[in-house]
Design an enzyme around this catalytic site. Structure first.
Site, PDB file in Angstrom:
ATOM      1  N   GLU A  34      47.402  18.218  46.538  1.00 38.12           N
ATOM      2  CA  GLU A  34      47.755  18.754  47.863  1.00 38.12           C
ATOM      3  C   GLU A  34      47.893  17.638  48.902  1.00 38.12           C
ATOM      4  OE1 GLU A  34      48.617  21.927  48.928  1.00 38.12           O
ATOM      5  OE2 GLU A  34      48.704  22.290  46.771  1.00 38.12           O
ATOM      6  N   CYS A  59      45.561  24.690  35.022  1.00 34.69           N
ATOM      7  CA  CYS A  59      45.801  24.884  36.460  1.00 34.69           C
ATOM      8  C   CYS A  59      47.158  24.250  36.747  1.00 34.69           C
ATOM      9  CB  CYS A  59      44.709  24.191  37.281  1.00 34.69           C
ATOM     10  SG  CYS A  59      45.105  24.041  39.046  1.00 34.69           S
ATOM     11  N   ASP A  78      51.723  30.313  44.540  1.00 29.44           N
ATOM     12  CA  ASP A  78      50.526  29.596  44.096  1.00 29.44           C
ATOM     13  C   ASP A  78      49.667  29.371  45.344  1.00 29.44           C
ATOM     14  OD1 ASP A  78      48.778  28.000  42.497  1.00 29.44           O
ATOM     15  OD2 ASP A  78      49.756  26.173  43.200  1.00 29.44           O
ATOM     16  N   SER A  79      48.466  28.853  45.126  1.00 30.57           N
ATOM     17  CA  SER A  79      47.628  28.508  46.281  1.00 30.57           C
ATOM     18  C   SER A  79      48.213  27.330  47.056  1.00 30.57           C
ATOM     19  CB  SER A  79      46.225  28.133  45.804  1.00 30.57           C
ATOM     20  OG  SER A  79      46.301  26.960  45.013  1.00 30.57           O
ATOM     21  N   HIS A  99      48.393  22.859  39.255  1.00 29.85           N
ATOM     22  CA  HIS A  99      48.423  21.593  39.987  1.00 29.85           C
ATOM     23  C   HIS A  99      48.324  20.388  39.037  1.00 29.85           C
ATOM     24  CE1 HIS A  99      47.556  24.007  43.602  1.00 29.85           C
ATOM     25  NE2 HIS A  99      47.811  22.931  44.331  1.00 29.85           N
ATOM     26  N   CYS A 101      49.970  30.445  39.109  1.00 29.75           N
ATOM     27  CA  CYS A 101      48.608  30.027  39.428  1.00 29.75           C
ATOM     28  C   CYS A 101      47.670  30.692  38.417  1.00 29.75           C
ATOM     29  CB  CYS A 101      48.276  30.487  40.846  1.00 29.75           C
ATOM     30  SG  CYS A 101      46.570  30.177  41.336  1.00 29.75           S
TER      31      CYS A 101
HETATM   32  N1  DGL Z   1      47.170  26.009  40.970  1.00 33.07           N
HETATM   33  C1  DGL Z   1      46.137  26.949  40.812  1.00 33.07           C
HETATM   34  C2  DGL Z   1      45.827  27.311  39.393  1.00 33.07           C
HETATM   35  O1  DGL Z   1      46.709  27.263  38.571  1.00 33.07           O
HETATM   36  C3  DGL Z   1      45.052  27.068  41.821  1.00 33.07           C
HETATM   37  C4  DGL Z   1      44.270  25.879  42.161  1.00 33.07           C
HETATM   38  C5  DGL Z   1      43.328  26.168  43.315  1.00 33.07           C
HETATM   39  O2  DGL Z   1      43.815  26.572  44.365  1.00 33.07           O
HETATM   40  O3  DGL Z   1      42.113  26.044  43.120  1.00 33.07           O
HETATM   41  O4  DGL Z   1      44.735  27.677  39.073  1.00 33.07           O
END
Ligand code: DGL
Length: 273
Positions: A170, A202, A8-9, A204, A71
């Site tokens: 984060e 997302c 993931d990011s 996160h 992600c």
């Molecule tokens: N967790 C990610 C997603 O599912 C990326 C969030 C990001 O880095 O903008 O989209």
């Protein structure tokens, strides 16, 4: 024994790893957080695709037999390119590349992606309005526009970028006044429009579920696609001849990141209990 690669990011994909480990506790995992480049949400498709390919190649070198793109943004940007380059053993260039990267263990790698769970939400809404929270990258992607067509004429789909949600997570902030203020600003318009079902688009965002629930109230259903993705992973492994390890003895978890790993480690500790 299989090794499952996940990326993931940042730390968001741990919300997916948590669900995967419930159904596949004994596998070995290697998780990569590209937090030096987080957030992906505002980056170009080219940038995210290049990162997704680089990270995937690293995970294959580290022994991954299958990769979960945990992600939504990276899935929307890069899943076609990943599958085209690494999943098709009939292509000689793919075979050669993957045999090289994996030290002869494999000749292709399958990818499991994430996408906003619009379809289940359509079946659940009573008000006829569903709300999708996701990054700008996911919401403008062709893949999402296509998924959204499922709702055409059946329900209204309202969207909002979860502005600041990724940064909160984060920074390890998943509750309290700052989280509530940030979540309210993006969730409020969806609730005001009558959404009774909110899709977390997302990875996160599930870390903010308690705050989201507090603001949305008990009558709103929150959908996280991670359990469905975990189930899908087991199906793809079976199709691909990757036999899951039997038993409940926990496999290993290797955490890697391109930046500071304080939050990653802390959130991993909360999901790996
Ligand atoms: N967790 C990610 C997603 O599912 C990326 C969030 C990001 O880095 O903008 O989209």
């Amino acid at each position: 024994m299989a090794k499952i690669g996940i990326f993931d990011s940042g730390a968001g994909g741990l919300s997916v790893l948590k669900e995967i480990r419930k159904v596949l506790p004994a596998e070995d995992y290697v998780y990569f957080a590209d937090n030096a480049n987080c957030p992906y949400g505002e980056k170009t498709v080219k940038f995210v695709t290049e990162r997704a390919m680089e990270i995937s190649e690293m995970l294959i070198r580290m022994g991954a037999d299958i990769i979960v793109v945990a992600c939504n943004t990276a899935t929307a940007a890069a899943i076609s390119a990943l599958r085209e380059n690494y999943s098709c053993p009939q292509k000689p260039e793919t075979r050669e590349k993957i045999l090289g990267l994996s030290g002869g263990r494999r000749d292709h790698i399958r990818f499991i992606g994430m996408e906003p769970a619009v379809k289940p939400a359509i079946g659940m809404t009573k008000s006829g309005v569903i709300g999708v929270l996701a990054t700008a990258g996911t919401l403008k992607a062709e893949k999402y526009r296509h998924t959204k067509e499922l709702a055409n004429g059946r329900v209204t789909v309202m969207e909002h970028v979860g502005q600041g949600f990724v940064e909160l997570v984060e920074n390890g902030i998943t509750s309290g006044p700052e989280a509530e203020k940030t979540v309210r600003a993006s969730l409020g318009p969806l609730l005001d429009a009558g959404a009774d079902t909110i899709v977390l688009g997302c990875t996160h965002y599930p870390f903010l579920t308690d705050v989201i629930k507090k603001i949305a109230g008990p009558d709103v259903t929150i959908i996280d696609p991670a359990p469905a993705v975990a189930k899908h992973l087991t199906e793809v492994m079976e199709e691909d001849g990757i036999v899951p390890v039997q038993g409940n003895v926990r496999g290993s978890l290797t955490l890697l990141s391109s930046g500071n790993d304080d939050t990653l480690k802390r959130l991993a500790a909360t999901i790996c209990t």
